[in-house]
Design a protein around this motif. Structure first.
Motif, PDB file in Angstrom:
ATOM      1  N   SER A 120       0.679  -1.109  -0.127  1.00 15.65           N
ATOM      2  CA  SER A 120      -0.116   0.097  -0.024  1.00 15.65           C
ATOM      3  C   SER A 120       0.796   1.359  -0.112  1.00 15.65           C
ATOM      4  O   SER A 120       1.954   1.125   0.523  1.00 15.65           O
ATOM      5  CB  SER A 120      -1.071  -0.194   1.246  1.00 15.65           C
ATOM      6  OG  SER A 120      -0.368   0.081   2.370  1.00 15.65           O
ATOM      7  N   GLY A 139     -15.903   6.394   1.365  1.00 12.89           N
ATOM      8  CA  GLY A 139     -16.360   4.964   1.570  1.00 12.89           C
ATOM      9  C   GLY A 139     -17.293   4.300   0.642  1.00 12.89           C
ATOM     10  O   GLY A 139     -17.868   5.031  -0.142  1.00 12.89           O
ATOM     11  N   LEU A 172     -16.280  -0.402   3.220  1.00 12.62           N
ATOM     12  CA  LEU A 172     -14.949  -0.388   3.168  1.00 12.62           C
ATOM     13  C   LEU A 172     -14.696   1.322   2.890  1.00 12.62           C
ATOM     14  O   LEU A 172     -15.417   2.124   2.380  1.00 12.62           O
ATOM     15  CB  LEU A 172     -14.530  -0.882   2.006  1.00 12.62           C
ATOM     16  CG  LEU A 172     -13.236  -0.732   1.129  1.00 12.62           C
ATOM     17  CD1 LEU A 172     -12.185  -1.143   2.227  1.00 12.62           C
ATOM     18  CD2 LEU A 172     -13.012  -1.192  -0.227  1.00 12.62           C
ATOM     19  N   ALA A 174     -11.292   4.188   2.323  1.00  9.67           N
ATOM     20  CA  ALA A 174      -9.952   3.995   2.066  1.00  9.67           C
ATOM     21  C   ALA A 174      -9.381   5.265   1.869  1.00  9.67           C
ATOM     22  O   ALA A 174     -10.196   6.262   1.385  1.00  9.67           O
ATOM     23  CB  ALA A 174      -9.799   3.272   0.445  1.00  9.67           C
ATOM     24  N   ILE A 183      -4.033   2.761  -3.606  1.00 11.10           N
ATOM     25  CA  ILE A 183      -4.607   2.831  -2.212  1.00 11.10           C
ATOM     26  C   ILE A 183      -3.418   2.998  -1.267  1.00 11.10           C
ATOM     27  O   ILE A 183      -2.469   2.185  -1.276  1.00 11.10           O
ATOM     28  CB  ILE A 183      -5.297   1.505  -1.935  1.00 11.10           C
ATOM     29  CG1 ILE A 183      -6.326   1.312  -2.999  1.00 11.10           C
ATOM     30  CG2 ILE A 183      -6.047   1.565  -0.648  1.00 11.10           C
ATOM     31  CD1 ILE A 183      -7.157   0.213  -2.639  1.00 11.10           C
ATOM     32  N   ASP A 185      -4.381   3.290   2.199  1.00 11.04           N
ATOM     33  CA  ASP A 185      -4.572   2.659   3.670  1.00 11.04           C
ATOM     34  C   ASP A 185      -6.000   2.380   3.310  1.00 11.04           C
ATOM     35  O   ASP A 185      -6.723   3.059   2.554  1.00 11.04           O
ATOM     36  CB  ASP A 185      -4.265   3.250   4.647  1.00 11.04           C
ATOM     37  CG  ASP A 185      -4.227   2.127   5.893  1.00 11.04           C
ATOM     38  OD1 ASP A 185      -4.309   1.115   5.431  1.00 11.04           O
ATOM     39  OD2 ASP A 185      -3.995   2.580   6.973  1.00 11.04           O
ATOM     40  N   ALA A 186      -6.615   1.203   3.891  1.00  8.77           N
ATOM     41  CA  ALA A 186      -8.081   0.996   3.845  1.00  8.77           C
ATOM     42  C   ALA A 186      -8.335   0.227   5.154  1.00  8.77           C
ATOM     43  O   ALA A 186      -7.516  -0.333   5.785  1.00  8.77           O
ATOM     44  CB  ALA A 186      -8.391  -0.009   2.513  1.00  8.77           C
ATOM     45  N   PHE A 188     -11.962  -1.780   6.784  1.00  8.52           N
ATOM     46  CA  PHE A 188     -13.445  -2.236   6.618  1.00  8.52           C
ATOM     47  C   PHE A 188     -14.079  -2.937   7.861  1.00  8.52           C
ATOM     48  O   PHE A 188     -13.448  -3.110   8.721  1.00  8.52           O
ATOM     49  CB  PHE A 188     -13.378  -3.156   5.245  1.00  8.52           C
ATOM     50  CG  PHE A 188     -12.496  -4.286   5.525  1.00  8.52           C
ATOM     51  CD1 PHE A 188     -12.719  -5.637   5.931  1.00  8.52           C
ATOM     52  CD2 PHE A 188     -11.213  -4.091   5.205  1.00  8.52           C
ATOM     53  CE1 PHE A 188     -11.987  -6.517   6.070  1.00  8.52           C
ATOM     54  CE2 PHE A 188     -10.264  -5.054   5.009  1.00  8.52           C
ATOM     55  CZ  PHE A 188     -10.813  -6.359   5.508  1.00  8.52           C
ATOM     56  N   LEU A 202      -7.604   5.641   9.786  1.00  5.92           N
ATOM     57  CA  LEU A 202      -6.929   5.911   8.619  1.00  5.92           C
ATOM     58  C   LEU A 202      -5.898   7.047   8.915  1.00  5.92           C
ATOM     59  O   LEU A 202      -5.067   7.478   8.013  1.00  5.92           O
ATOM     60  CB  LEU A 202      -7.840   6.036   7.301  1.00  5.92           C
ATOM     61  CG  LEU A 202      -8.497   4.963   6.972  1.00  5.92           C
ATOM     62  CD1 LEU A 202      -9.403   5.449   5.722  1.00  5.92           C
ATOM     63  CD2 LEU A 202      -7.825   3.778   6.487  1.00  5.92           C
ATOM     64  N   TYR A 316     -13.399   3.100  -6.741  1.00  7.42           N
ATOM     65  CA  TYR A 316     -14.339   2.135  -6.243  1.00  7.42           C
ATOM     66  C   TYR A 316     -15.045   1.305  -7.595  1.00  7.42           C
ATOM     67  O   TYR A 316     -15.637   0.345  -7.615  1.00  7.42           O
ATOM     68  CB  TYR A 316     -15.321   2.595  -5.361  1.00  7.42           C
ATOM     69  CG  TYR A 316     -14.809   3.101  -3.976  1.00  7.42           C
ATOM     70  CD1 TYR A 316     -13.902   2.121  -3.373  1.00  7.42           C
ATOM     71  CD2 TYR A 316     -14.883   4.007  -3.355  1.00  7.42           C
ATOM     72  CE1 TYR A 316     -13.455   2.263  -2.151  1.00  7.42           C
ATOM     73  CE2 TYR A 316     -14.447   4.433  -2.107  1.00  7.42           C
ATOM     74  CZ  TYR A 316     -13.611   3.508  -1.523  1.00  7.42           C
ATOM     75  OH  TYR A 316     -13.149   3.820  -0.344  1.00  7.42           O
ATOM     76  N   LEU A 345      -7.422  -6.052  -2.390  1.00 10.04           N
ATOM     77  CA  LEU A 345      -6.883  -4.968  -2.454  1.00 10.04           C
ATOM     78  C   LEU A 345      -5.391  -5.095  -2.732  1.00 10.04           C
ATOM     79  O   LEU A 345      -4.972  -4.097  -3.527  1.00 10.04           O
ATOM     80  CB  LEU A 345      -6.975  -4.283  -1.135  1.00 10.04           C
ATOM     81  CG  LEU A 345      -8.201  -3.906  -0.247  1.00 10.04           C
ATOM     82  CD1 LEU A 345      -8.140  -3.714   0.946  1.00 10.04           C
ATOM     83  CD2 LEU A 345      -8.844  -2.785  -1.198  1.00 10.04           C
TER      84      LEU A 345
END
Length: 451
Positions: A120, A139, A172, A174, A183, A185-186, A188, A202, A316, A345
């Motif tokens: 990531s 999200g 989710l 991110a 990405i 960071d994420a 969920f 985050l 997304y 991911l």
């Protein structure tokens, strides 16, 4: 009759590890990286089986590229280019669905989570605006298979008088680097937990030199203070009627206010969209930013920059539509869902990294002109042929995936508008209302309103 013979050399790992690869994307997720996360998580196999742990990790990653297939069919594609025992010294294993299921449980979640942690982040050469790395936070929701465990873990959407939603859903959230759409960071979890509750988790990925873009949902005091504490800048929309007391005025029409412990600059603007052949539209925006220097960061430039927030919506779209095709995830347990999402991911990040690396070789080409669909299908072909698994002595940043992307670049983004309507309704009956579904070329004018 003239015949031709095509000879192809396949280079993969030796022995029972041969099936563990991701085609050319293996160079982005190399064997050493996978072995490291397995060792750190204590998930290395005790004895070398037909399904060593490294092979299972690559099976999970490949499943993220073939979302329409079961794991058995994904396995068939991993071994399709190996040709059985042809030159490899061992026969290719043909595990049962039960064996694949047991192997996935044996590997668990931690190696996939750690792998995402290593990959990531913003890609090399990610575009910057006035020295700041542009990022966006937002999200989305994903549907998971029906079942008591998933319902208990994630819950269902309340669907009014007609009953609950058919599938449990997870949320989710991110942070995405604009431009490269990689990405950073994420997080969920259950869908009944709101985005602003997940967002502080985050904050650890933010730092000085970043500018975070967010919509009105994130314009809450605690979150603004949390972002400001990281040293990152913030550009966020808020409600037009939010009551803010001016504490100072800037020369470009913007003004200063306090939200909690943070001094923000308030920019109010009228945006007029003139459509060629269609109706004109006007909207009023109120933006908050921690970039208080109006000489270095003029208000008009910030209003125009805010549109970059839509990069995360495209991210997304690529995850949910291009990769998943709107499908429900596979796993029937919460642990399996967590494992599957981290694998998804990782594969998304690998594809986006390949596109960004290719764009580096053409400095005038922005990474967002690389077609994600072309990259995805080329990566699938590379898996089926077991091609490009091991890098040559001369490293090629572009590779087969990059060449395919650069050969068919998307056109430069045009200034146009389209109505936000349902293009394919759930009902088979024609809608009675008349809706203008045309796209229009636009000219956008921004006027800063004096505070």
């Amino acid at each position: 009759m003239v015949q031709s013979v095509i000879t192809r050399v396949v280079e993969v790992a030796s022995g029972r590890f041969a099936s563990g690869h991701l085609g050319e994307l293996t160079q982005i997720v190399p064997f050493e990286m996978v072995d490291e996360v397995l060792a750190s998580a204590g998930r290395v196999q005790v004895r070398v089986r037909d399904l060593p742990s490294r092979v299972v990790v690559y099976l999970l990653l490949a499943a993220g590229l073939f979302s329409e297939l079961g794991y058995g069919q994904v396995w068939a594609r991993l071994v399709a280019g190996l040709g059985g025992a042809d030159g490899l010294g061992v026969a290719v294993a043909m595990p049962t669905s039960s064996a694949l299921s047991q192997a996935r449980r044996r590997v668990g979640v931690e190696p996939l989570r750690a792998l995402f942690g290593l990959l990531s982040g913003p890609a090399v050469g990610a575009p910057r605006w006035r020295g700041l790395l542009l990022c966006a936070i937002d999200g989305t929701t994903l549907s998971v298979p029906n079942g008591d465990k998933n319902v208990s873990a994630y819950g269902r959407h309340r669907a009014g008088p007609n009953g609950d939603a058919g599938y449990p859903m997870l949320r989710l959230l991110a942070v995405v680097a604009c431009g490269t759409r990689t990405i950073i960071d994420a997080v969920f979890g259950p869908c009944d937990v709101g985005e602003t509750t997940y967002a502080p988790r985050l904050a650890g990925c933010l730092r000085q030199g970043m500018l975070l873009l967010a919509d009105r949902n994130f314009a809450v005091k605690d979150l603004i203070e949390a972002v400001a504490a990281t040293g990152a800048g913030l550009l966020i929309r808020c409600k037009d009627n939010r009551r803010l007391r001016p504490t100072g005025h800037c020369g470009d029409g913007s003004w200063l206010a306090r939200i909690g412990t943070v001094t923000v600059r308030v920019i109010e603007a009228e945006i007029v969209v003139r459509c060629t052949g269609g109706p004109d539209r006007a909207a009023r925006y109120r933006l908050l930013t921690t970039l208080t220097d109006h000489h270095r960061y003029p208000a008009t430039d910030l209003v125009e920059l805010y549109h970059q927030r839509w990069e995360i919506e495209t991210t997304y779209l690529e995850l949910k539509s291009t990769i998943l095709g709107g499908r429900v995830l596979r796993a029937r347990t919460p642990d399996g869902i967590t494992q599957e999402i981290y694998a998804l991911l990782v594969t998304y990040q690998a594809l986006r990294t390949a596109i960004a690396d290719a764009a580096l070789t053409q400095p005038a080409t922005p990474p967002n002109r690389g077609s994600f669909t072309i990259a995805l299908h080329t990566a699938r072909d590379q898996i089926i042929h077991a091609a490009g698994v091991i890098a040559n002595t001369t490293i090629d940043l572009v590779g087969t995936i990059g060449h395919a992307v650069l050969t068919a670049l998307l056109p430069a983004r045009r200034a146009r508008t389209s109505p936000r309507i349902v293009k394919r309704a759930s009902s088979k009956h024609r809608a009675t209302a008349t809706t203008d579904r045309n796209n229009y070329n636009t000219t956008i004018t921004v006027r800063i309103l004096d505070g």
